[in-house]
Structure formats: C-alpha cells, structure tokens
Design a protein around this motif. Structure first.
Motif, mmCIF file in Angstrom:
data_model
loop_
_atom_site.group_PDB
_atom_site.id
_atom_site.type_symbol
_atom_site.label_atom_id
_atom_site.label_comp_id
_atom_site.label_asym_id
_atom_site.label_seq_id
_atom_site.Cartn_x
_atom_site.Cartn_y
_atom_site.Cartn_z
ATOM 1 N N SER A 83 0.828 -1.207 0.000
ATOM 2 C CA SER A 83 0.000 0.000 0.000
ATOM 3 C C SER A 83 0.861 1.255 0.000
ATOM 4 N N ALA B 196 0.769 4.053 -2.909
ATOM 5 C CA ALA B 196 0.505 5.464 -2.613
ATOM 6 C C ALA B 196 1.614 6.352 -3.177
ATOM 7 N N HIS C 190 -4.681 11.426 11.299
ATOM 8 C CA HIS C 190 -4.311 11.966 9.989
ATOM 9 C C HIS C 190 -3.759 13.386 10.120
ATOM 10 N N LEU D 92 -5.601 11.928 4.119
ATOM 11 C CA LEU D 92 -6.934 11.560 3.667
ATOM 12 C C LEU D 92 -7.040 11.644 2.145
ATOM 13 N N SER E 100 -5.733 8.470 0.814
ATOM 14 C CA SER E 100 -6.717 7.399 1.019
ATOM 15 C C SER E 100 -7.780 7.444 -0.064
#
Length: 215
Positions: free
Chosen positions: A111, A115, A185, A199, A202
């Motif tokens: 992940s 990202a 966050h 965020l 995400s």
C-alpha cells in the motif's frame, strides 16, 4: 404503419457507447479539489453509526478532530516501538494498522508503494515528498497508540463535546466513532510537513482500486 421490407438478416442493436473515463490529470484534479475537512466529513459519514447525521455536524466534528490532532506534540507521541512490515494492505484497504496486544504497528509495504506511485502519477510530490507516505503512516499509528494508552481519548471526547446523556447538571460525553482516525491523519500531516492530509491519499487509493473491482 408500414412495415420495413424483409432483408433476410437479423440486425443487432448497437451497444450504447460507454461514457469515457476521465483522464488521469482530470481524476487527480477532481480528487485534489475536495478540501481535507470535507474528506474527513465524508469518512465520518461513511460509518454506520453516523448514518443520517447532519453534514454540517460531521464537518464540525471533522474540523475539531483535525485541530486536536494537529495540536499534539511529537514529545507526547513517541514513534511506535515495534513495527512489522508485510504485504496485503491493498486487499484490506490499509496503509498501516495498530494492534494493542502486544503494541505493534503493521506497515503494509504494498500500500505504501502504491501510494507513492499515485503521488508521482498525480503530480502531488510537492505535498507528499519522497518517503513521506511511510513516515506519515507510522506517525498516524503512533496517535492510535497514544489515544489507546493515555488520557488523550478523554481529551478528544471533551474537545468534540458530543453529549450522550444529560441529567440536570450532569453531562456524559459520547465517543465519536472515527474521530481518532481524523486526529491521527492531522497529526501525521503536521509532524511530517505534508501539504495535504493523508486523507487525500486514502481517497486516491480508493479511486484507483474502483476500476479493478469493476472488472
């Protein structure tokens, strides 16, 4: 009505033209156009406990939780003591996860790598410098550890001011599901010097996974 002459052939209706997918720059611009507080409110609204709540209240809680997290100090939020790196985060929709027994942060390297690729592809490197995704994930989970073991959880409830019960002068504050996530966050954004909240990452990861799920 006159019937058309027979042709000896069976015609197949043309398939409707599928709408064109937005280009990568357009997708990136659309994601970045949403402010961080709105992303926080959307996250809260996605939780079943907040179904039907006033969007203005969700934005208020999102802003309050973000302010609380941004005000946390690194001195009171030490880095995780035990970190385990593994894959499988993309399947779970996770960058990292804190578990309390024993206190451990699971960091999902697939992940994190995904990202970082999205940051480059979307032109967001100014907001998320190289290597900052991993640092932000660890900083995020350090807040979960702090709120789990210290008095910070009660302080967050006090800041949010969500009343569960009132009897005369007695007031019992309720836990706001998801607020600790938004505080984490905001802390990560602050201590890692990010131009935008994680965020946004995400949301970008979720958006990039949607086409794969549709296949």
């Amino acid at each position: 009505m006159t019937r058309p002459a027979a042709t000896g052939r069976t015609t197949v209706p043309a398939r409707p033209t599928a709408p064109a997918r937005p280009t990568a720059p357009a997708r990136a611009a659309a994601l970045a156009a949403v402010d961080d507080i709105e992303y926080g409110a959307r996250f809260l609204g996605s939780l079943s406990l907040h179904e039907g709540r006033d969007p203005a209240l969700l934005r208020h809680w999102a802003a309050t939780a973000a302010g609380f997290g941004a005000a946390l100090t690194p001195e009171g939020t030490p880095a995780p003591r035990r970190i385990v790196e593994r894959e499988g985060g993309l399947e779970r929709g996770l960058l990292a996860r804190y578990t309390s027994r024993p206190p451990t942060v699971e960091l999902y390297t697939d992940s994190v790598a995904a990202a970082e690729r999205l940051v480059t592809a979307h032109g967001w490197r100014e907001w998320f410098p190289a290597g900052s995704v991993r640092a932000a994930a660890l900083a995020h989970e350090s807040v979960h550890e702090r709120l789990h073991h210290g008095p910070g959880r009660a302080a967050l409830k006090e800041a949010l001011g969500h009343t569960a019960l009132r009897l005369g002068r007695l007031r019992v504050l309720a836990h706001v599901a998801g607020a600790d996530e938004l505080a984490a966050h905001a802390y990560a954004q602050s201590v890692c010097g990010l131009g935008r909240s994680p965020l946004l990452l995400s949301a970008a990861l979720a958006a990039s996974a949607a086409p794969a799920r549709e296949k």
